[in-house]
Each structure stands twice: as C-alpha cells, then as structure tokens.
Design a protein around this motif. Structure first.
Motif, PDB file in Angstrom:
ATOM      1  N   ASP A   1      13.662  65.029 -56.000  1.00 33.48           N
ATOM      2  CA  ASP A   1      14.210  64.364 -57.329  1.00 33.48           C
ATOM      3  C   ASP A   1      13.739  64.336 -58.481  1.00 33.48           C
ATOM      4  O   ASP A   1      12.608  63.877 -58.855  1.00 33.48           O
ATOM      5  CB  ASP A   1      14.313  63.058 -57.174  1.00 33.48           C
TER       6      ASP A   1
ATOM      7  N   ARG B   1      13.963  64.631 -61.291  1.00 36.71           N
ATOM      8  CA  ARG B   1      14.702  63.919 -62.686  1.00 36.71           C
ATOM      9  C   ARG B   1      15.765  63.870 -63.958  1.00 36.71           C
ATOM     10  O   ARG B   1      14.456  64.155 -65.354  1.00 36.71           O
ATOM     11  CB  ARG B   1      13.595  62.654 -62.622  1.00 36.71           C
TER      12      ARG B   1
ATOM     13  N   ALA C   1      16.356  61.573 -66.683  1.00 31.37           N
ATOM     14  CA  ALA C   1      15.341  60.525 -66.704  1.00 31.37           C
ATOM     15  C   ALA C   1      15.361  60.112 -68.352  1.00 31.37           C
ATOM     16  O   ALA C   1      15.225  61.252 -68.910  1.00 31.37           O
ATOM     17  CB  ALA C   1      14.476  60.307 -66.052  1.00 31.37           C
TER      18      ALA C   1
ATOM     19  N   ARG D   1      12.024  55.240 -59.524  1.00 30.28           N
ATOM     20  CA  ARG D   1      13.226  55.898 -59.190  1.00 30.28           C
ATOM     21  C   ARG D   1      13.229  55.831 -58.256  1.00 30.28           C
ATOM     22  O   ARG D   1      14.673  55.449 -57.111  1.00 30.28           O
ATOM     23  CB  ARG D   1      12.998  57.427 -59.294  1.00 30.28           C
ATOM     24  N   ARG D   2      12.232  54.498 -57.079  1.00 32.79           N
ATOM     25  CA  ARG D   2      12.926  54.776 -55.686  1.00 32.79           C
ATOM     26  C   ARG D   2      12.586  52.970 -55.869  1.00 32.79           C
ATOM     27  O   ARG D   2      12.031  52.250 -56.168  1.00 32.79           O
ATOM     28  CB  ARG D   2      12.000  55.124 -54.779  1.00 32.79           C
TER      29      ARG D   2
ATOM     30  N   ARG E   1      18.346  53.866 -54.028  1.00 35.90           N
ATOM     31  CA  ARG E   1      17.647  54.045 -55.913  1.00 35.90           C
ATOM     32  C   ARG E   1      19.405  54.803 -56.501  1.00 35.90           C
ATOM     33  O   ARG E   1      20.244  53.997 -55.690  1.00 35.90           O
ATOM     34  CB  ARG E   1      17.256  55.696 -55.181  1.00 35.90           C
TER      35      ARG E   1
ATOM     36  N   ASP F   1      21.762  58.772 -61.165  1.00 38.94           N
ATOM     37  CA  ASP F   1      21.239  58.638 -63.116  1.00 38.94           C
ATOM     38  C   ASP F   1      23.388  57.496 -63.621  1.00 38.94           C
ATOM     39  O   ASP F   1      22.441  57.194 -64.321  1.00 38.94           O
ATOM     40  CB  ASP F   1      21.727  59.835 -63.273  1.00 38.94           C
TER      41      ASP F   1
ATOM     42  N   ARG G   1      22.021  53.851 -62.762  1.00 39.01           N
ATOM     43  CA  ARG G   1      21.235  53.579 -63.784  1.00 39.01           C
ATOM     44  C   ARG G   1      21.458  52.962 -65.630  1.00 39.01           C
ATOM     45  O   ARG G   1      20.526  52.652 -65.593  1.00 39.01           O
ATOM     46  CB  ARG G   1      20.390  54.558 -63.188  1.00 39.01           C
TER      47      ARG G   1
END
Length: 800
Positions: free
Chosen positions: A203, A205, A208, A407-408, A447, A450, A453
């Motif tokens: 990933d 990201r 992020a 991220r996890r 997870r 995006d 989150r």
C-alpha cells in the motif's frame, strides 16, 4: 536458450546420475550455456571446476553460478524445478536451494561486533536457515465482488498486448471507492498459477494525511518477503538487490494506491516473466515510458450495482421494495464502497425497510449532492448512517483508530489506544468489520479504506477535545513502548538497563510469549514503532521517544533495517538531549554509532563515538568509555585507517581488561587481531585471535568464537602455516553452516579461496570463490562484485 530445453536437461538427469560430465545431459547443458559462459567469468570458472571433478559439490556450485548469471532469467526456474524433483540429492542441494535459489540472506557480518556495546547477545542459538515461504500477500477478494466482466476482459487484453522483454506493467485508475483494489485482487488471484514464485503487495498510501509511503519502505518489505534477512541502507544497493533477487522469478506485484510514476518506478522487478499492477486515483501516464498499459475503472452498471445490494441484503427483502433499492443504488452513485456500507446497515438491522435507508441517505439533499466529488459525498452519507448506529464503545474505537499514525490495526494497538483489554479490542474490531467500516487484511489484522479513515478522523476532530485526542496518541506511544520493552527483555536482556516511563501504562499483557513471537512482532510492527518514535518527538514526549528507540534494539540487531536504525537513533539522540538524560544520551550515541557504521557512514560514526567518549569521561563511566573507544576503532577500520583503528581497539582492550569485562575484552581482541593482521604483524595477530577464541569458547559465546576462529585461520595461513590455517577455516565454516550465518559462510569460503590461491592451487581457489559468490550473490552486490574480480584475476580465467 529455451527454458523447455533446460528443464529437459535437468529433469532428465536422474538423482543417481546427477549431471556427469561427458554424459548426454552434460553435452546438452554445454551447448545451451555456451554464450552465457563466454560472458560470465564466474560461470565459466564454475563450469570448469564441475567438468574436472563431477562432484555434487561442484555441480551445486555450478547451479548457483547459473542462478547468479542474469543473461537468461529463465535459468533459475529450470533449476528450481530440477531441485524440487530431486529433493533427495542431500543436504548440499537443500542448503543451496534454501540459501541461493530462494535468497535466504540472514547477515551476521562484521558489523555485529557492535554488540559488545551492551553484551549478552546470543545469536548462535538461531536455527539453520529455512527456505522462506512463497509470498502470498494479495488482499482477499471481498465477498461482495460483483460483475466487472468487461474490466477483467480488458485487463487480460492489456497483458496479451505487452511484449515479453520486460516485466508487464498495468495501471488501473479510478475514483476513490470504485473498487480498484478488489478488481485487481480478483484478477491477480485468477492469474496466480502463472506466477509460481509468489504475489507481493504494498500500500503506497497515495492519499494518506502524512503523505505517500516512501518507495524504500515497500522495497524493504519485498526484499524481506523474498528472504533477504538484511536490507542495505543505500537506495542504490536496495534496488540492485531487488533486481538480483527477482531476475529469474515469475511474480505478481500489486502496488496499491500509488501517488506518482516515480514512486512506482523504483519498485519494478527485473524479470520479464513478472506482472506489476498499479492502482491509483491518478492515471499515472508518466509510466508510458516503462511500457505500461492503462485502464480506468468506472462506476458499476445499474444492474450490477443492484445485484451487489441484493447479494448483501437478501433477494426477498430487495424484491419487496425494489424501487427503494434502486433509489439506494442511485443515492450511492453506483459506487461499490458506498453500496457496501449501505448494505451492511440493512444486513445488521433486518427489520429496517429499504425505503427507510433511502430516506436516511437523502437527508434532505438533492440527487446531485449524492453524486458530487466522484461519489465521495455518497460515501460520506453512508458512513454517517453506519457511524450513528454504532454502540458508544465501538464509535470511540472508530475515532481513536483514525488518529493513530499506522495503516494496519490489531487488537494490541487498539487496546492500548482505547485503554481496554485485548479481548475487548478484538470484539470492537470484529464489530467494525461486520458493518464494513474496516477491511480485514488477514487474520486479526485490519485496515481502513482511505475515505473511511478520513470520515473517522473528521468525527474525532468534531466530537473529541484536543486533550482527549492527545491522550489517545499518548496511550498508543506507551503501548508501543511497553510491547517493545517486553521483547527487549526477552531477546536482549543485558541491554535492558535503562528506565522506562509511561503516562498511561497499558493494562493488557505483551502480545507475544516466545522469542520467535517477539521478533515476528517487532518485524511486523517496525513501521508502527518508527511512527511512534516520530510522533513522540513531534509532540515533545522526549523520554518516550528515546526510550522507544532504545527498546527497539533487538529489531536493529537481529533484522538490520539500517535506515530505520539510523533514523530512530538520530531522533532518539535529539530527544535524549532535550530530556537531559545522560545515560539515555550515551546509549543513543553508542547504539546509533553502530548503526551509522553499518549504514556506511563511518565519518558520522566517528563524531557520535567521540561525543560518547567525552561524555563517558566526564561521568567517570569506564565501561561506557571502553564501548565508545571500541566503536571508534570500528569506524576507523571502515575508514581504512588501520593505525587509528589499532590504537582505539588497544585502548578499549586495556580498559575492558582493567574493569573485568571479559567478553568485551575478547571482542576487542578479535578486532585488534584483524587490524594488526592487515598491517602484516602476523604473529601478534595469531596471539590476539587465539586468546580471543579460547576466552569466547569458555564464555559459551560460540558464534563470536567462530568469528575469531575464521580470522585466526586466515592469520595462521599468512604466518606460514597454510595447512593449519585451512583446517581452522574449515572448522569455522562448519560452525557457520550449523548456525545459519550465510554471510560468514561466504566470507570464510572467500578466505579459503585466498589461502588456496596463495598456495598456487588455482582450481581449489576457483572452487571456493565460486561457492562464496553463490552465497554473496543475493546478499551483497558489492561483495559479489569483489568475488567476480577475484575469479577474473585467477590464472587461466580468460581461457577457462
């Protein structure tokens, strides 16, 4: 060369016959490898040795040299098939298969001398190297995956259209939540049988809040998955090792959520038989120069979107209110993520009519609002609906998780951040996954999407005070510190001497019980731990920052992530200085100085060790003075300054003997013996190394004793007794083979080659150099290059 021909050669040679020189199989192989042998001195030397002796040992060395030759990437696969078919060839074949073909590169090299800084490290109990499992890192295909037949067909066509002279590269782009990851996961799962060497996933990201992932982070993960136990610090060496390890492999590589073409380009493997698929919200047209094919994924067709909802909710329920179901599909913009969230709400409340969900998703807005920003608004309204239905404790966990710089997620991290027991954290993770607010990567590992989150972070921002958010982050840092310290106590107990301070001591136990579990946890959470170090430093929690860097010592010592080693200690040193903690500052300087040496920065290491020495003198700490002096010796040895290195090692030895630190004194003797040997004082070198060997054996330091024995063998040979020196080197080699130290096996074989060459035994030198090169090949490009030069310098190399 044709792979089928090579496979026929290797498979046609039965286990009893091997590949006898002069036989039909040998003649076929001679014909097929003719051009390669003309291009590669090491391969030519291995061929010559195997032709002379016909022994299994020489044939295995030949096989390794073939793997190391990258002129035809299919050679390795043919060899792999042959070894699989004839697994009964014996221990040598098994060791070659493990250490060379599969790239097992655990390093216990000369940089491990830095361990004497803290003492009590026992790597020699490690089991022999095992063949790493074939990586299967792709995410599972979601149960709700629906249709996409046209997209799958297009991806197949892109593969067919690409030439086979380079790794195939496909870019799949589309808006957030459209199902790019699910589509590619499904496609690659179906194609898996065509790629027997595994599937890699990263990933990147791309969106992020902390910025995209560094390519080096993903590359390090890939190298470890392929068996590289130690990843070089320099980006150029990492790339070279990646290309070497993948040169003859057939892999699929999924680069998820990429941000730029440059981020992707650094991660392309070498083998033309591999397939790389990139997902991104951007088209990444810059990858056209790398031969990429491109496909953009759109929203689901209306019928497919309705089918997804029906499968998740139940046909009867949708059929009873079909018009409302179509409205839900429309309000979700036919975006798979929004549809999955809506379906999860209906599935969790069986009595709720579909029409009620449609009304909730509308919330007074017109239909255009639900389709804005490529469906993001549709996801937002669906997320609001899911979030509002959560129990309070699950809603709190949802908000807290979005604040963490990871991220996890697993139960241990969530338990620490939420101040609950791990069992309750597991329940919360399961609950959030049940309503599709989390995706399960693997067993007990989750997870966020995006967009999910982002929604959770916005909820945390609006519903919690700044102090509550800070408490969550502090609990996360404390949880990382407690877990890393527990691992440190088990793996390197002599290192666990400095204090630990917690604002919020975690309530639950450490997430592991055995040494293997400790190391696995540190390995799997290395980037989480580094994120915690950075977070603590940024927030001014200086004691936590340097203590966490200190607690990560077993990770740095055993797994050798040089870039993280240096960064953690640079951050930790600054934090310890701000904290005003003298012992913490000293530890950061000496441990960090060792990391700088390993990372190839000896000038910086000299500065750190010099600072450590000055502070130790001020504090009157003789043991710390000796540690700093020994480190200065190592740094100057790397700087090719034997005069100064000898002086520092001698001072360290004298001080360690004076304070009764026997193990440290023995290690300083090893370094001192090696240094005076390079300066031609051979009898003195033999005396130092023999004394060190005896002392380390008496202390049950068998690994360190084997290192001393290898240097002793080299010094003995140079001092005029090559037969005794070769015997000592062979004994050391047996020890390293038993302990699984691949680096020291290669180094000892190189020493045996030097001894043979000095005795005029060219064939014997060639044999040892070839075996050494076979081990160095997937381990260290610079060492491999040196061995190729040695082979090329042997008499008759040009004509062999």
């Amino acid at each position: 060369m044709r792979e089928r021909d090579l496979v026929d050669v290797f498979m046609g040679a039965g286990p009893a016959a091997g590949l006898p020189p002069g036989g039909a199989a040998w003649r076929d192989l001679e014909r097929l490898t003719g051009a390669a042998r003309e291009q590669d001195a090491a391969l030519a030397a291995a061929w010559s040795e195997a032709g002379l002796t016909g022994s299994y040992e020489s044939l295995h060395a030949l096989a390794a040299a073939l793997v190391g030759h990258t002129g035809d990437a299919r050679l390795g696969e043919a060899l792999r098939q042959w070894f699989h078919a004839h697994a009964g060839l014996g221990a040598a074949a098994g060791a070659l298969h493990t250490n060379v073909l599969q790239g097992d590169t655990r390093v216990d090299g000369p940089s491990l001398q830095a361990r004497d800084v803290h003492g009590g490290i026992h790597l020699h109990h490690a089991p022999p190297p095992r063949r790493p499992p074939t990586p299967r890192q792709l995410l599972p295909v979601p149960a709700h995956f629906t249709d996409r037949t046209d997209d799958l067909r297009t991806l197949d066509a892109l593969r067919t259209a690409q030439p086979g002279c380079a790794p195939q590269l496909v870019v799949v782009s589309g808006p957030a939540g459209v199902g790019k990851t699910a589509l590619v996961s499904r496609w690659l799962q179906v194609a898996a049988p065509e790629f027997p060497d595994g599937q890699l996933y990263a990933d990147l990201r791309g969106h992020a809040s902390a910025g995209p992932a560094r390519s080096a982070e993903a590359l390090a993960g890939f190298l470890r998955a392929l068996g590289a136990g130690s990843v070089p610090a320099a980006a150029q060496e990492q790339t070279a090792l990646w290309r070497s390890l993948t040169a003859d492999l057939r892999l699929t590589v999924m680069l998820d959520n990429a941000f730029s073409a440059a981020q992707v380009r650094a991660l392309l493997p070498a083998a033309p038989g591999s397939l790389v698929v990139v997902t991104s919200r951007y088209r990444l047209t810059g990858l056209v120069v790398d031969g990429a094919g491109f496909h953009r994924v759109g929203m689901l067709e209306p019928a497919a979107a309705l089918e997804l909802l029906t499968r998740a909710v139940g046909g009867d329920r949708v059929e009873r209110d079909r018009e409302a179901a179509r409205q839900v599909v429309s309000l979700c913009g036919r975006l798979p993520l929004a549809l999955c969230l809506a379906a999860a709400q209906l599935a969790s409340r069986p009595q709720r009519p579909v029409a009620a969900l449609a009304s909730a998703l509308t919330r007074g807005r017109g239909p255009l609002d639900g389709l804005s920003v490529e469906g993001e608004a549709a996801v937002r309204t669906a997320l609001d609906e899911s979030y509002d239905a959560l129990p309070a404790r699950a809603a709190r966990a949802y908000r807290a998780m979005a604040l963490l710089p990871v991220r996890r997620y697993d139960a241990h991290l969530v338990a620490a951040a939420c101040a609950v027991m791990p069992e309750e954290a597991e329940d919360l993770l399961d609950l959030l996954a049940d309503v599709n607010l989390l995706e399960e990567n693997e067993v007990d590992n989750y997870r966020f999407h995006d967009l999910v989150r982002l929604h959770a972070a916005r909820r945390a921002e609006s519903e919690e005070t700044a102090r509550q958010r800070e408490t969550t982050l502090r609990r996360f840092v404390d949880g990382c510190l407690a877990a890393a310290t527990s691992a440190e106590e088990l793996l390197t107990p002599s290192h666990r001497t400095l204090p630990r301070s917690y604002a919020h001591p975690p309530a639950g136990p450490a997430p592991f019980g055995s040494a293997d579990e400790c190391l696995a946890w540190l390995d799997g959470h290395r980037y989480d731990l580094m994120a915690a170090v950075r977070l603590a430093a940024d927030r001014g929690w200086d004691a936590s920052a340097w203590q966490l860097a200190d607690a990560m010592w077993p990770l740095f010592l055993r797994l050798r992530p040089y870039d993280l080693w240096v960064e953690a200690h640079e951050t930790g040193l600054a934090a310890a200085l701000r904290d005003g903690h003298r012992a913490g500052t000293a530890r950061m300087l000496t441990s960090g100085g060792g990391g700088l040496c390993n990372a190839g920065r000896p000038d910086d290491a000299v500065q750190w060790f010099t600072d450590a020495l000055g502070r130790a003198v001020e504090d009157g700490d003789e043991r710390q003075q000796a540690q700093a002096l020994h480190g200065l010796g190592q740094a100057h040895q790397l700087k090719d300054d034997p005069d100064r290195a000898e002086g520092f090692f001698a001072r360290a030895l004298a001080l360690r003997e004076a304070i009764g630190y026997r193990r440290g004194a023995a290690l300083s003797r090893v370094c001192l013996g090696e240094t005076v040997m390079t300066r031609g004082r051979l009898r003195q070198a033999v005396d130092h190394l023999a004394r060190a060997y005896d002392d380390l054996l008496a202390l049950d330091e068998s690994y360190e004793a084997s290192r001393a024995l290898a240097h002793l063998g080299r010094a003995t040979a140079l001092a005029g007794d090559p037969e005794a020196g070769a015997r000592q080197l062979r004994r050391a080699l047996e020890d390293f083979e038993a302990s699984g130290s691949v680096h020291w096996q290669a180094r000892t074989m190189e020493m045996l080659g030097l001894v043979a060459g000095e005795r005029g035994e060219t064939a014997e030198a060639r044999r040892w150099y070839t075996r050494s090169l076979a081990l160095y090949g997937p381990l260290s490009p610079s060492d491999a290059a040196r061995l190729r030069d040695r082979l090329g310098e042997l008499p008759g190399a040009d004509s062999s």
